[in-house]
Design a protein around this motif. Sequence first.
Motif, PDB file in Angstrom:
ATOM      1  N   ARG A 244       0.871  -1.181   0.000  1.00 13.52           N
ATOM      2  CA  ARG A 244       0.000   0.000   0.000  1.00 13.52           C
ATOM      3  C   ARG A 244       0.908   1.230   0.000  1.00 13.52           C
ATOM      4  NH1 ARG A 244      -4.575   2.095   2.769  1.00 13.52           N
ATOM      5  NH2 ARG A 244      -4.740   4.284   2.094  1.00 13.52           N
ATOM      6  N   LEU A 245       0.843   1.989  -1.074  1.00 15.78           N
ATOM      7  CA  LEU A 245       1.730   3.136  -1.230  1.00 15.78           C
ATOM      8  C   LEU A 245       1.281   4.296  -0.351  1.00 15.78           C
ATOM      9  CD1 LEU A 245       2.187   3.067  -5.117  1.00 15.78           C
ATOM     10  CD2 LEU A 245       3.605   1.982  -3.364  1.00 15.78           C
ATOM     11  N   SER A 246       2.233   5.096   0.074  1.00 17.60           N
ATOM     12  CA  SER A 246       1.920   6.237   0.940  1.00 17.60           C
ATOM     13  C   SER A 246       1.330   7.406   0.164  1.00 17.60           C
ATOM     14  CB  SER A 246       3.183   6.698   1.675  1.00 17.60           C
ATOM     15  OG  SER A 246       4.191   7.070   0.744  1.00 17.60           O
ATOM     16  N   ALA A 247       1.476   7.375  -1.154  1.00 13.28           N
ATOM     17  CA  ALA A 247       0.915   8.416  -2.015  1.00 13.28           C
ATOM     18  C   ALA A 247       0.484   7.772  -3.326  1.00 13.28           C
ATOM     19  CB  ALA A 247       1.951   9.505  -2.271  1.00 13.28           C
ATOM     20  N   PRO A 248      -0.528   8.310  -3.991  1.00 11.37           N
ATOM     21  CA  PRO A 248      -0.984   7.739  -5.261  1.00 11.37           C
ATOM     22  C   PRO A 248       0.149   7.682  -6.291  1.00 11.37           C
ATOM     23  CG  PRO A 248      -2.560   9.374  -4.463  1.00 11.37           C
ATOM     24  CD  PRO A 248      -1.350   9.482  -3.588  1.00 11.37           C
ATOM     25  N   LEU A 249       0.134   6.636  -7.070  1.00  9.50           N
ATOM     26  CA  LEU A 249       1.176   6.464  -8.082  1.00  9.50           C
ATOM     27  C   LEU A 249       0.768   7.261  -9.330  1.00  9.50           C
ATOM     28  CD1 LEU A 249       2.935   3.082  -8.914  1.00  9.50           C
ATOM     29  CD2 LEU A 249       3.052   5.147 -10.297  1.00  9.50           C
ATOM     30  N   ASP A 250       1.104   8.546  -9.302  1.00 10.50           N
ATOM     31  CA  ASP A 250       0.837   9.410 -10.441  1.00 10.50           C
ATOM     32  C   ASP A 250       2.166   9.899 -11.008  1.00 10.50           C
ATOM     33  OD1 ASP A 250       1.730  11.347  -8.639  1.00 10.50           O
ATOM     34  OD2 ASP A 250      -0.286  12.031  -8.158  1.00 10.50           O
ATOM     35  N   VAL A 257       6.792   5.631 -14.496  1.00 15.28           N
ATOM     36  CA  VAL A 257       7.580   5.538 -15.728  1.00 15.28           C
ATOM     37  C   VAL A 257       6.644   5.872 -16.877  1.00 15.28           C
ATOM     38  CG1 VAL A 257       8.946   4.073 -17.260  1.00 15.28           C
ATOM     39  CG2 VAL A 257       9.123   3.780 -14.782  1.00 15.28           C
ATOM     40  N   ALA A 258       6.951   6.899 -17.618  1.00  8.16           N
ATOM     41  CA  ALA A 258       6.110   7.315 -18.732  1.00  8.16           C
ATOM     42  C   ALA A 258       5.948   6.183 -19.735  1.00  8.16           C
ATOM     43  CB  ALA A 258       6.713   8.546 -19.418  1.00  8.16           C
ATOM     44  N   GLY A 259       4.727   5.989 -20.182  1.00  3.86           N
ATOM     45  CA  GLY A 259       4.460   4.976 -21.184  1.00  3.86           C
ATOM     46  C   GLY A 259       4.161   3.601 -20.627  1.00  3.86           C
ATOM     47  N   GLN A 260       4.342   3.416 -19.318  1.00  2.00           N
ATOM     48  CA  GLN A 260       4.039   2.133 -18.694  1.00  2.00           C
ATOM     49  C   GLN A 260       2.739   2.237 -17.903  1.00  2.00           C
ATOM     50  OE1 GLN A 260       8.473   0.118 -17.967  1.00  2.00           O
ATOM     51  NE2 GLN A 260       7.130   0.548 -16.241  1.00  2.00           N
ATOM     52  N   PRO A 261       1.923   1.182 -17.923  1.00  3.66           N
ATOM     53  CA  PRO A 261       0.699   1.192 -17.133  1.00  3.66           C
ATOM     54  C   PRO A 261       1.006   1.370 -15.643  1.00  3.66           C
ATOM     55  CG  PRO A 261       0.693  -0.627 -18.700  1.00  3.66           C
ATOM     56  CD  PRO A 261       2.073  -0.049 -18.711  1.00  3.66           C
ATOM     57  N   THR A 262       0.133   2.047 -14.948  1.00  2.08           N
ATOM     58  CA  THR A 262       0.344   2.318 -13.528  1.00  2.08           C
ATOM     59  C   THR A 262       0.533   1.038 -12.731  1.00  2.08           C
ATOM     60  OG1 THR A 262      -0.960   4.346 -13.667  1.00  2.08           O
ATOM     61  CG2 THR A 262      -0.665   3.396 -11.484  1.00  2.08           C
ATOM     62  N   ARG A 263      -0.280   0.058 -13.008  1.00  6.60           N
ATOM     63  CA  ARG A 263      -0.173  -1.191 -12.250  1.00  6.60           C
ATOM     64  C   ARG A 263       1.152  -1.908 -12.535  1.00  6.60           C
ATOM     65  NH1 ARG A 263      -5.805  -0.655 -12.820  1.00  6.60           N
ATOM     66  NH2 ARG A 263      -6.974  -1.205 -10.909  1.00  6.60           N
ATOM     67  N   ASN A 269       7.987  -2.412  -8.632  1.00  2.00           N
ATOM     68  CA  ASN A 269       8.658  -1.801  -7.490  1.00  2.00           C
ATOM     69  C   ASN A 269       8.154  -2.234  -6.127  1.00  2.00           C
ATOM     70  OD1 ASN A 269      10.540   0.524  -8.534  1.00  2.00           O
ATOM     71  ND2 ASN A 269       8.698   0.634  -9.785  1.00  2.00           N
ATOM     72  N   ALA A 270       6.932  -2.691  -6.035  1.00  6.28           N
ATOM     73  CA  ALA A 270       6.300  -2.750  -4.714  1.00  6.28           C
ATOM     74  C   ALA A 270       5.527  -4.033  -4.422  1.00  6.28           C
ATOM     75  CB  ALA A 270       5.373  -1.542  -4.544  1.00  6.28           C
TER      76      ALA A 270
END
Length: 361
Positions: A244-250, A257-263, A269-270
């Motif tokens: 669970r990230l401490s901040a939204p992955l934006d 990483v630009a061009g990669q899906p958020t998930r 990484n996590a």
Amino acid sequence: MALKIGIPTMSLGRPGLHSLDDKLHVAAQHGFQGIELFIDDLVQTRFNNSLLKAAQHTSAVCKSLNLTVICLQPFSFYEGLLDRTQTSTLLTQKLPLWFELARILETDLIQIPANFLPTDPETGAPRTSGDLNLIVSDLKALADLGAEQGFRFVYEALCWSTHIDTWEAAWAVVKAVDRSNFGLCLDSFNLAGRIYADPAHPSGKTATAETDLETSLKLLRDSAKSGDLDIKKIFYIQLVDGERLSAPLDQSHPFYVAGQPTRMNWSRNARLFPCEVERGGYLPVLKIAEVLFEIGFEGWVSLELFSRTCADPDPSTPRLHAERGMESWRKIVAALGLGIDVPAPLAAAGGKQVMTVQHRL
């Protein structure tokens, strides 16, 4: 219950940064019975000028450690390609090499993640098709070539795959391929990561996380009970959690990483081993695992971790990941009351492997 515990080689440390030999040794020392062999680990060995020599060496090490190579993975970016010349190249050039490597490694299983090839970087045009008929046709061709050589394939939906991103969609593909040597990998991270988790949201969850999870797991139970889901077609499972990230992955997040899906950024990484609540684990891994064992799954359970921690150059990284992984498996067995032996922590035996008392169903 006939369950065997394994771990992917890249889950013990980044290929090239941590030696494959070291990772194999710590896996065996901590009680893992098998490994998923990541192709990058072969590429990054000291035999990097010869994958065949790397495979021969790795096979010998695994034999000496009594480690089974569960599968060779990932055979990526294959099905549904719009550029059919690429499809032909993969079948006529890449696949024969993988057959040769797998034969040396004494595994009959090759893993295929559902295609997530990004759009063309220059034009932005898609490079894969969502046409189920084309996807199935491509995978039938692959399965038939494998059958001639004595190999199986295991197909996995990733929670960021372009078209096949749920277990239900992957199972529909496996059913349509309809080959005895073509089966399914069910992964708790990818299952929950698609319908339960949303790393871009402050809560870490989708708006309908709990309801969607219950619906999906009920379908899994009901499909197995009715026989629509053939348990024998689940070739292995992967159990893994997510942080669970401490901040939204934006775009402002360090994992972005630009061009990669958020998930995908989140996954790379996590991920966490199951039951690592103290590290931020929050996915319903035990609930998913309980259903998988309840419907009668038997065979290999693999703890597939991708994480920034794998990139820690400290030589102790593989050992620490092996310790974390086996402790996670120990907790799963205890929590679900599985009737199997689990290796005790090495420290508890003065550096020697011992077995704990069984937890009974």
